[in-house]
Design a protein around this motif. Sequence first.
Motif, short mmCIF file in Angstrom:
data_model
loop_
_atom_site.label_atom_id
_atom_site.label_comp_id
_atom_site.label_asym_id
_atom_site.label_seq_id
_atom_site.Cartn_x
_atom_site.Cartn_y
_atom_site.Cartn_z
N ALA A 44 -12.14 -10.31 8.96
CA ALA A 44 -11.92 -10.51 10.38
C ALA A 44 -10.47 -10.92 10.63
N CYS A 45 -9.94 -11.77 9.76
CA CYS A 45 -8.56 -12.21 9.93
C CYS A 45 -7.59 -11.05 9.75
N TYR A 79 -16.25 -19.76 13.06
CA TYR A 79 -16.00 -18.66 13.99
C TYR A 79 -17.30 -18.19 14.63
N LEU A 80 -17.13 -17.35 15.66
CA LEU A 80 -18.30 -16.83 16.36
C LEU A 80 -18.48 -15.36 16.04
N LEU A 81 -19.72 -14.99 15.85
CA LEU A 81 -20.03 -13.59 15.59
C LEU A 81 -20.90 -13.09 16.72
N GLN A 82 -20.51 -11.95 17.30
CA GLN A 82 -21.37 -11.37 18.32
C GLN A 82 -22.26 -10.32 17.69
N VAL A 83 -23.54 -10.35 18.03
CA VAL A 83 -24.47 -9.35 17.51
C VAL A 83 -25.21 -8.73 18.69
N TRP A 96 -15.62 -12.40 17.01
CA TRP A 96 -15.58 -10.99 16.60
C TRP A 96 -16.96 -10.40 16.78
N HIS A 97 -16.99 -9.10 17.01
CA HIS A 97 -18.28 -8.42 17.04
C HIS A 97 -18.59 -7.95 15.62
N LEU A 98 -19.79 -8.23 15.17
CA LEU A 98 -20.17 -7.87 13.80
C LEU A 98 -19.99 -6.37 13.54
N ALA A 99 -20.28 -5.57 14.57
CA ALA A 99 -20.16 -4.12 14.41
C ALA A 99 -18.72 -3.74 14.08
N ASP A 100 -17.76 -4.42 14.70
CA ASP A 100 -16.36 -4.12 14.42
C ASP A 100 -15.99 -4.49 13.00
N CYS A 149 -18.16 -7.88 2.01
CA CYS A 149 -19.01 -8.40 3.10
C CYS A 149 -20.51 -8.36 2.81
N ILE A 150 -20.93 -7.81 1.69
CA ILE A 150 -22.36 -7.76 1.40
C ILE A 150 -22.64 -8.54 0.11
N THR A 151 -23.44 -9.59 0.24
CA THR A 151 -23.77 -10.41 -0.92
C THR A 151 -24.87 -9.77 -1.76
N GLY A 152 -25.82 -9.19 -1.06
CA GLY A 152 -26.96 -8.63 -1.77
C GLY A 152 -27.89 -8.03 -0.74
#
Lengths: 754, 174
Positions: free
Chosen positions: A612-613, A560-564, A531-535, A587-590
């Motif tokens: 993502a799923c 999984y793979l993340l595209q940045v 997946w692309h992180l932006a998406d 999606c944001i821990t801190g």
Amino acid sequence: MTMQQQLLQQRLLKAFQQEATERLGILRDALALLEQQSATADMLESMYREVHSLKGAARAVNALQFERLCQKLETFFSALKQQQRGPGSEQITLVNQALQSLQRLLSRTDEQTAAPGDSDDTALHTLCTALELSCAEPDSKVSVGQVSVPSVVAAMPEPGMLRVSSLALDQLWFCAEDLLDARLESAELATALHQAQTDFTWWRRYRHELSAALRLLQQPVDDSHSVIAGADRNSMAVQAQHTTVVFAQWATEFLQQWDYRMSQLARMASQLAKRSSSLEATFRQELQQVLLLPCTSLTEGMPAMVRELAQATGKSATLLISGADYRVDKRILDELRSPIQHLLRNAVDHGIESAQQRQVAGKPANATLRIDFMQLSSNRFGLRLSDDGQGIDTTAVRAKAVQQNLLTLQQASALTEAECCRLIFRSGFSTSPMLTELSGRGLGLAIVEEKVLRLNGDIEIHNHPGHGCSFVLTLPVSLSTYRTLLVRVAEQLFAIPCQTINRVLRMPATAIRSVENRTVLEIAQQSLPLWHLADLLQLATRCHQPMLQLVLVETTECQYLLQVDEILTDQDITLKGLGPQLKRVTCITGVARLGNGQLVPVLNMLDLYQSACRTDRPVAVPLPAVTGHRQQLLVAEDSITSRSLMKSILESAGFQVVTAVDGMDAWQALQHHDFAALISDIEMPGLDGFSLTEKVRSDSRLAHLPVVLVTALQSPEDRLRGLEAGANAYILKSSFDQDNLLDILQRLLSTEQG
Amino acid sequence: MFNTDTTVLDTLQARARKLAVVETPVADEPTLELFYFELAQETYAVEARYVVEVLPLRQLTSLPNTPDFVLGIVGVRGHIVSVIDLRCFFDLPQQGLSDLNRIAILRDGRMEFALLTDRTVGTYSLPRQALQASQPHLNGIRREYLLGISDASWAVLDAGKLLSDSRLQVENHA
């Protein structure tokens, strides 16, 4: 009583309450242990000392009843000590009652009412008499054990140690953060001064030409008597010339002095910057050391809690703790408290069986819970929480998962035992048939896992059906050893916890394949989803790159793979919360603060995988990059919101945009790059929009650059001034409209080209 | 040259008595300390006791997965403070460009966040009675957070309510 005395009294009372609460906690924990195992001389001695100190503290604030009860307890323990015997079960109950009434008395000291109710008084009196009798009671046969077991009672404070309130430590930590700001500002100042000093080189270059010119001008003044005829007519001009020459001479000297002073100031500022930088680093390091507290501060009160919880459910359990003198960052211990309490509650409620069941299984009626602290490496430690209960019933877990529609029957039976155990961390999952007061709401374990992951830790379950279950938490010792990978996506920075990263890699875009509407990439003979992180974060779409920048994410849950867009560097950070208003953001821990003061969101990789799923949007099949010349614009605007709004408007209209935060910044940018147009605010610090426009117009290279002024200044005079300065268009912020701006730009740019 | 005739003095004193107004005891009257700020060409106020600090907005970090009214976060002396754009929360039409250069940090015991403002005006005290309840020109969600209208017909917002309202808080579940 004077005001001051009253204040003093209040302060003393507060200190007493704090101390007494702690000592009572220690006594309760010790008593909980005494109940399960035979007493040792050491334990009796330290309990005796605790009671003794408690009595002294009570006397200092004149808490008479409190003191009286303490005295009875002291006599009681002293008798036990002398007779070398431990307390019998009745005596333990009695001491427990005494501790409880001390707690009650303590909570009442708040209200300043020195006279308690009569019923309390009589109850207290009965208790005191019972304690007295109990001391004399000779028939208790409980002997003192000879083997010394590690005592749960805290040792006396070491010499040279100070007690500091944890709140004060937190404040110190904020000061450290503040110091970082000061460091950054002084570095900024040093750079600015250095720049100012270098600007003097321009002046030095003209200085000689100027003094030559001055000499020339001085000559006619001296020879003025030779031009007698025009003396009158010229006298004004001569005077003016004279003034100019004098001023120029003065200015030359003045600037020379400033050249020197500036170099001095620049040097001082850079020294200050260096000093504050090293001071800040040292302070931070030292504070890090101070913040390391023994794990006892985490486990305090827990043995008593376990005993009380077990009693409440008609069970019997003891908590044993080992390795608790290991030192860990206070902030981690603070965060761990509620997850550990939850795990203990869970173990008492679900883990251990009733006394009868235990006897049937051939186990001692009294269950044992353990918390063991272990050092794993220089910067990580382990916390194992185990019980000797029935373990996790994986069959029941499977059935429940199917019943709650978390899994299909096939999926459930395909799970390994370990995978099955992890199901209990799912939110909303509870095998307990009914909600008890202790646990069973099904949210708890999910929160435990989340908290541990947030601390950059890891949690594992070791299940031994019939013999118990243990949770092993692996955690960093210090919060600043949180290692992350910085990545850039859609022009924003994000940090990925290194704990979750297997590796980073570059792959050609052509390697992407589409399988069942999912995008996958083959890595080491394994097809991994991509997946692309932006998406996933729903950020603006990005340009396509021929080489993909990928992060291979691997946790116990997922791979999984993340595209940045760009992989920058790995960095140690201190994780901070998002503040009270943002309790939990998907999606944001801190957030982490970088050395330059910038805040960077830290990603929650589990959330990311789950979202993502859910999204079906695969990475778009790479298209050939859109080529074509995009015109570059310069936007000068000191307001961050207006700046980013204009940037996004112009970018979506197909322009390339460079931004400047004020007039001077814009002027520098204009010197180094070519722009198709300048869009500028008027009210900016330093060089304002009018002056910037004038400067642009007076520069031969930039004279024809289209300039659009966007401003809050509404008056016709301002508008006139803008046009006089040479602006091509004047847009009011109050009636700002993006179509209007784009329209004006289109017109200006087409005439420019034509 | 002045006429010190007693009749003149009497007349003057009589006039003085007539003009004299008994001063209303200011101390007894409950007043509101208000902090005024401008937002999208309108002036608002909140009770000053909730305002901890006013700062220029620098280095804003925007966050994904947050509602539109959360503009982002800023670091203030080691704390992280989220910045809220009331224009979005109040569903105000987004017209014009505003400067939005300052943030005002609001705090009560439990909650803390910053409001985005165009510019801050200052603090004034207003007799509590001068606060009017009528709100003819306010509509929509803003009405719910209104404490009243000041004498200069500025909307006085209920900061306590803003701070405690769960609609202004973000708690997503995975």
